[in-house]
Scaffold this motif. Structure first.
Motif, PDB file in Angstrom:
ATOM      1  N   VAL A  34     -17.679  25.478  11.115  1.00  0.00           N
ATOM      2  CA  VAL A  34     -16.954  24.427  10.569  1.00  0.00           C
ATOM      3  C   VAL A  34     -16.343  25.027   9.053  1.00  0.00           C
ATOM      4  O   VAL A  34     -15.139  24.616   8.957  1.00  0.00           O
ATOM      5  N   PHE A  35     -16.726  26.093   8.636  1.00  0.00           N
ATOM      6  CA  PHE A  35     -15.945  26.890   7.508  1.00  0.00           C
ATOM      7  C   PHE A  35     -14.675  27.286   7.896  1.00  0.00           C
ATOM      8  O   PHE A  35     -13.555  26.911   7.300  1.00  0.00           O
ATOM      9  N   LEU A  36     -14.546  27.961   9.072  1.00  0.00           N
ATOM     10  CA  LEU A  36     -13.386  28.243   9.622  1.00  0.00           C
ATOM     11  C   LEU A  36     -12.384  27.215   9.826  1.00  0.00           C
ATOM     12  O   LEU A  36     -11.181  27.367   9.433  1.00  0.00           O
ATOM     13  N   ILE A  37     -12.921  26.084  10.357  1.00  0.00           N
ATOM     14  CA  ILE A  37     -11.957  24.981  10.827  1.00  0.00           C
ATOM     15  C   ILE A  37     -11.278  24.276   9.431  1.00  0.00           C
ATOM     16  O   ILE A  37     -10.335  24.109   9.377  1.00  0.00           O
ATOM     17  N   GLY A  38     -12.297  24.382   8.490  1.00  0.00           N
ATOM     18  CA  GLY A  38     -11.812  23.916   7.218  1.00  0.00           C
ATOM     19  C   GLY A  38     -10.874  24.637   6.583  1.00  0.00           C
ATOM     20  O   GLY A  38      -9.749  24.421   5.980  1.00  0.00           O
ATOM     21  N   VAL A  39     -11.032  25.932   6.689  1.00  0.00           N
ATOM     22  CA  VAL A  39      -9.739  26.873   6.222  1.00  0.00           C
ATOM     23  C   VAL A  39      -8.645  26.622   6.854  1.00  0.00           C
ATOM     24  O   VAL A  39      -7.546  26.645   6.216  1.00  0.00           O
ATOM     25  N   ILE A  40      -8.548  26.616   8.275  1.00  0.00           N
ATOM     26  CA  ILE A  40      -7.298  26.441   9.195  1.00  0.00           C
ATOM     27  C   ILE A  40      -6.608  24.954   8.757  1.00  0.00           C
ATOM     28  O   ILE A  40      -5.549  25.012   8.308  1.00  0.00           O
ATOM     29  N   PHE A  41      -7.665  23.914   8.619  1.00  0.00           N
ATOM     30  CA  PHE A  41      -7.078  22.578   8.264  1.00  0.00           C
ATOM     31  C   PHE A  41      -6.256  22.644   6.757  1.00  0.00           C
ATOM     32  O   PHE A  41      -5.221  22.129   6.593  1.00  0.00           O
ATOM     33  N   GLY A  42      -6.960  23.603   5.884  1.00  0.00           N
ATOM     34  CA  GLY A  42      -6.422  23.526   4.531  1.00  0.00           C
ATOM     35  C   GLY A  42      -5.131  24.275   4.412  1.00  0.00           C
ATOM     36  O   GLY A  42      -4.279  23.808   3.711  1.00  0.00           O
ATOM     37  N   GLY A  43      -5.070  25.393   5.421  1.00  0.00           N
ATOM     38  CA  GLY A  43      -3.715  26.006   5.729  1.00  0.00           C
ATOM     39  C   GLY A  43      -2.653  25.322   5.986  1.00  0.00           C
ATOM     40  O   GLY A  43      -1.412  25.364   5.619  1.00  0.00           O
ATOM     41  N   ILE A  44      -3.007  24.479   7.055  1.00  0.00           N
ATOM     42  CA  ILE A  44      -1.943  23.611   7.596  1.00  0.00           C
ATOM     43  C   ILE A  44      -1.427  22.449   6.410  1.00  0.00           C
ATOM     44  O   ILE A  44      -0.120  22.152   6.287  1.00  0.00           O
ATOM     45  N   GLY A 118      -1.958   8.934  -4.496  1.00  0.00           N
ATOM     46  CA  GLY A 118      -0.960   9.755  -3.754  1.00  0.00           C
ATOM     47  C   GLY A 118      -1.611  10.725  -2.842  1.00  0.00           C
ATOM     48  O   GLY A 118      -1.305  12.147  -2.315  1.00  0.00           O
ATOM     49  N   LYS A 119      -2.980  10.393  -2.335  1.00  0.00           N
ATOM     50  CA  LYS A 119      -3.614  11.487  -1.589  1.00  0.00           C
ATOM     51  C   LYS A 119      -4.593  10.596  -0.652  1.00  0.00           C
ATOM     52  O   LYS A 119      -4.835   9.362  -1.039  1.00  0.00           O
ATOM     53  N   CYS A 120      -5.241  11.177   0.222  1.00  0.00           N
ATOM     54  CA  CYS A 120      -6.231  10.452   1.194  1.00  0.00           C
ATOM     55  C   CYS A 120      -7.404  11.604   1.180  1.00  0.00           C
ATOM     56  O   CYS A 120      -7.276  12.825   0.718  1.00  0.00           O
ATOM     57  N   PRO A 121      -8.389  11.132   1.824  1.00  0.00           N
ATOM     58  CA  PRO A 121      -9.742  11.875   1.897  1.00  0.00           C
ATOM     59  C   PRO A 121      -9.412  13.351   2.462  1.00  0.00           C
ATOM     60  O   PRO A 121     -10.309  14.347   2.127  1.00  0.00           O
ATOM     61  N   GLY A 122      -8.602  13.512   3.316  1.00  0.00           N
ATOM     62  CA  GLY A 122      -8.164  14.748   3.935  1.00  0.00           C
ATOM     63  C   GLY A 122      -7.332  15.713   3.002  1.00  0.00           C
ATOM     64  O   GLY A 122      -7.760  17.035   2.773  1.00  0.00           O
ATOM     65  N   THR A 123      -6.543  15.213   2.374  1.00  0.00           N
ATOM     66  CA  THR A 123      -5.658  16.066   1.374  1.00  0.00           C
ATOM     67  C   THR A 123      -6.185  16.223   0.034  1.00  0.00           C
ATOM     68  O   THR A 123      -5.817  17.055  -0.587  1.00  0.00           O
TER      69      THR A 123
END
Length: 222
Positions: A34-44, A118-123
């Motif tokens: 889950v942590f790694l997926i979060g890091v990748i998501f944040g990078g994108i 100017g933001k959503c729960p993901g960004t």
């Protein structure tokens, strides 16, 4: 799938511990994954810059198409991938019931708030990690809103949300053709993402980083 929760209690530390236990005992992942997926998501998110206020504001004003291109592409690919992962037993989801009152009121509030912040729960969390105080204030407001919703759910919010209209999915409307429906939907939405013209709305900081020959504001002047 049953979720094993060993930590008891309703206090804040126990609820946090239960959140981690929920992830650990899902059976198809781990905290590290889950942590790694979060890091990748944040990078994108940072690469596409959709965590910037100007991107969401530009999308709301129809002056920027990066957000819809990203959303349509994500929905198209994820629809196909997730559906067949579920069919193979590698994942599962919990379908939420349709409650028209809650959807209309909640969607309206969400849209207004997203346009203002100017933001959503993901960004939002990505922006907070970058040190943006305005988003942190918005996140605190969201947590307080969640607390109010929890405390007054039975007395106020539950009647407001309306009756449950059932649990709907697009494939369920085409029995016997579920796989084909998912494929068609995913491909069509992905094609929409590709066909949407790329238009970007730049703020002053973004413009300063661009070479003069690529700055749209200077092109307009010349």
């Amino acid at each position: 799938m049953d979720i094993i929760v060993k930590t008891a209690g309703d206090d804040f530390p126990s609820r946090i511990a239960q959140m981690f236990e929920t992830v650990i005992h899902q059976g198809h992942g781990s905290l590290v994954l889950v942590f790694l997926i979060g890091v990748i998501f944040g990078g994108i998110i940072q690469y596409t810059r959709v965590d910037k206020f100007e991107k969401i504001a530009g999308f709301a004003m129809l002056k920027d198409t990066i957000v819809p291109k990203m959303l349509f592409l994500t929905v198209g690919l994820a629809s196909i991938g997730l559906y067949f992962m579920i069919e193979a037993g590698w994942a599962h989801y919990h379908i939420k019931p349709v409650m028209w009152g809650g959807l209309i009121i909640g969607g309206t509030l969400f849209g207004i708030s997203m346009a203002i912040l100017g933001k959503c729960p993901g960004t939002g969390p990505v922006s907070i990690a970058e040190g943006r105080i305005d988003v942190l204030v918005g996140a605190i407001g969201g947590l307080l809103g969640g607390l109010v919703f929890t405390l007054y759910y039975e007395d106020f919010f539950k009647p407001l949300m309306g009756e449950v209209a059932g649990k709907w999915t697009l494939p369920s409307f085409f029995p016997g053709h579920e796989h084909l429906v998912v494929l068609i939907f995913g491909v069509v939405v992905t094609l929409i993402a590709i066909l949407i013209p790329k238009v970007e709305f730049f703020d002053e900081e973004d413009l300063k980083k661009l070479p003069e020959c690529e700055r749209p504001d200077l092109k307009e002047i010349s």
